[in-house]
Design an enzyme around this catalytic site. Structure first.
Site, PDB file in Angstrom:
ATOM      1  N   MET A  42       0.818  -1.079   0.075  1.00  0.00           N
ATOM      2  CA  MET A  42      -0.181  -0.134   0.210  1.00  0.00           C
ATOM      3  C   MET A  42       0.940   1.138   0.002  1.00  0.00           C
ATOM      4  SD  MET A  42      -2.915  -1.143  -0.501  1.00  0.00           S
ATOM      5  CE  MET A  42      -4.144  -2.213  -0.358  1.00  0.00           C
ATOM      6  N   HIS A  89      -4.854  -5.687  -8.650  1.00  0.00           N
ATOM      7  CA  HIS A  89      -5.503  -4.679  -8.082  1.00  0.00           C
ATOM      8  C   HIS A  89      -7.193  -5.073  -8.317  1.00  0.00           C
ATOM      9  CE1 HIS A  89      -6.792  -0.462  -7.252  1.00  0.00           C
ATOM     10  NE2 HIS A  89      -7.757  -0.903  -8.311  1.00  0.00           N
TER      11      HIS A  89
HETATM   12  C1  GAR Z   1      -5.906  -7.403  -2.384  1.00  0.00           C
HETATM   13  O1  GAR Z   1      -7.321  -7.140  -2.692  1.00  0.00           O
HETATM   14  C2  GAR Z   1      -5.155  -6.489  -3.544  1.00  0.00           C
HETATM   15  O2  GAR Z   1      -5.811  -6.480  -4.734  1.00  0.00           O
HETATM   16  C3  GAR Z   1      -5.337  -5.032  -3.118  1.00  0.00           C
HETATM   17  O3  GAR Z   1      -5.054  -5.156  -1.464  1.00  0.00           O
HETATM   18  C4  GAR Z   1      -5.638  -6.392  -1.215  1.00  0.00           C
HETATM   19  C5  GAR Z   1      -4.583  -7.183  -0.397  1.00  0.00           C
HETATM   20  O4  GAR Z   1      -5.121  -8.292   0.367  1.00  0.00           O
HETATM   21  N1  GAR Z   1      -4.383  -4.175  -3.521  1.00  0.00           N
HETATM   22  C6  GAR Z   1      -4.770  -2.862  -4.053  1.00  0.00           C
HETATM   23  O5  GAR Z   1      -5.588  -2.203  -3.682  1.00  0.00           O
HETATM   24  C7  GAR Z   1      -3.506  -2.154  -4.536  1.00  0.00           C
HETATM   25  N2  GAR Z   1      -3.944  -1.114  -5.324  1.00  0.00           N
HETATM   26  P1  GAR Z   1      -3.949  -9.435   0.616  1.00  0.00           P
HETATM   27  O6  GAR Z   1      -3.147  -8.745   1.522  1.00  0.00           O
HETATM   28  O7  GAR Z   1      -5.018 -10.432   1.319  1.00  0.00           O
HETATM   29  O8  GAR Z   1      -3.093  -9.944  -0.624  1.00  0.00           O
END
Ligand code: GAR
Length: 203
Positions: free
Chosen positions: A89, A108
Site C-alpha cells: 500500500m 488490483h
Molecule cells: C488485495 O485485494 C489487493 O488486490 C489489494 O489489496 C488487497 C491485499 O490483500 N491491492 C490494492 O488495492 C493495490 N492497489 P492481501 O494482503 O490479502 O493479498
C-alpha cells in the site's frame, strides 16, 4: 528457477495463494523473499511460519526515495528476478520502477482503468457496476496504471454487499495472479505500446 520477491503491507492472502501454487507446482517459481514495510503485517508472520525468508523493512518516517533505495537493496540481496506486489500500500518511486524494468507486477481489485486507488471494490459497488473484477498489471510510475497482463470479471449479484463482492473478487485475485505470473515466466511476451502480447499465444 525464477525467483519472486513478494512485497506486501497487510494480510497477505495473495502471497499465500502464490505460495500454495508454488507448493502445488502450478507456479514454477520460488519465493525468494517476502518483504513488508509494516513489521506487524500478518503476511510477514505467515511467511515465517512457512519457513520462507521474511524481511521486515519499516517505512515509517522515511521519504519515498530513501525507503525505495532500501527496498531495491533488499530485493537485490535476495536475487529477486520479479517484484510481486501483493497488497503493498505505497506508491513506488520512479527510481524503483527503473530498477526492475518490466519486472514489477501488481494485483488490483477492479477492472482497470476503472476504480484505481484505495478500496476499489467498495468504489465499484457504490458506483453500481454490474460487473466488477480484478487486474494483474505491470507497474509503472503512475498509480494502478501499467500494461495489463490478465483480468477476471466478477458479476455483481443483487444480494451482494460490498463485503461479499470483495470476497468474490479476492477469490479471482488468488486465481489469476499466479496464472499471470506463470504465463509471463513460461511464454514469450512483449509489450507493444500498452498491450502485453503473448507472442506464442494460445488464448
Ligand atoms: C488485495 O485485494 C489487493 O488486490 C489489494 O489489496 C488487497 C491485499 O490483500 N491491492 C490494492 O488495492 C493495490 N492497489 P492481501 O494482503 O490479502 O493479498
Amino acid at each position: 528457477m525464477t525467483r519472486l520477491g513478494v512485497v506486501l503491507s497487510g494480510r497477505g492472502s495473495n502471497f499465500l495463494a502464490l505460495a500454495d501454487q508454488v507448493r502445488a507446482g502450478s507456479l514454477t517459481a520460488e519465493i525468494a523473499v517476502v518483504i513488508s514495510n509494516r513489521p506487524e503485517a500478518p503476511g510477514l508472520t505467515a511467511a515465517r511460519e512457512r519457513g520462507l525468508t521474511a524481511v521486515s523493512l519499516p517505512s515509517r518516517g522515511l521519504d519515498r526515495e530513501t525507503y525505495d533505495r532500501q527496498l531495491i537493496e533488499a530485493l537485490r540481496t535476495h536475487n529477486a528476478d520479479w517484484v510481486i506486489l501483493a497488497g503493498y500500500m505505497r506508491i513506488l518511486s520512479a527510481a524503483f520502477v527503473r530498477a526492475f524494468p518490466s519486472r514489477i507486477l501488481n494485483i488490483h481489485p477492479s477492472l482497470l482503468p476503472a476504480f484505481p486507488g484505495l478500496d476499489a471494490q467498495h468504489q465499484a459497488f457504490d458506483y453500481g457496476v454490474k460487473i466488477a473484477g480484478c487486474t494483474v498489471h505491470f507497474v509503472d510510475e503512475h498509480l494502478d496504471h501499467g500494461p495489463i497482463v490478465m483480468q477476471a470479471a466478477v458479476p455483481v449479484d443483487p444480494l451482494d454487499t460490498a463485503d461479499s463482492l470483495s470476497g468474490k473478487i479476492l477469490l479471482e485475485e488468488h486465481r489469476i495472479y499466479g496464472a499471470a505470473i506463470q504465463r509471463l515466466i513460461t511464454t514469450p511476451w512483449e509489450i507493444q505500446e500498452r498491450r502485453v502480447v503473448f507472442t506464442r499465444s494460445t488464448l
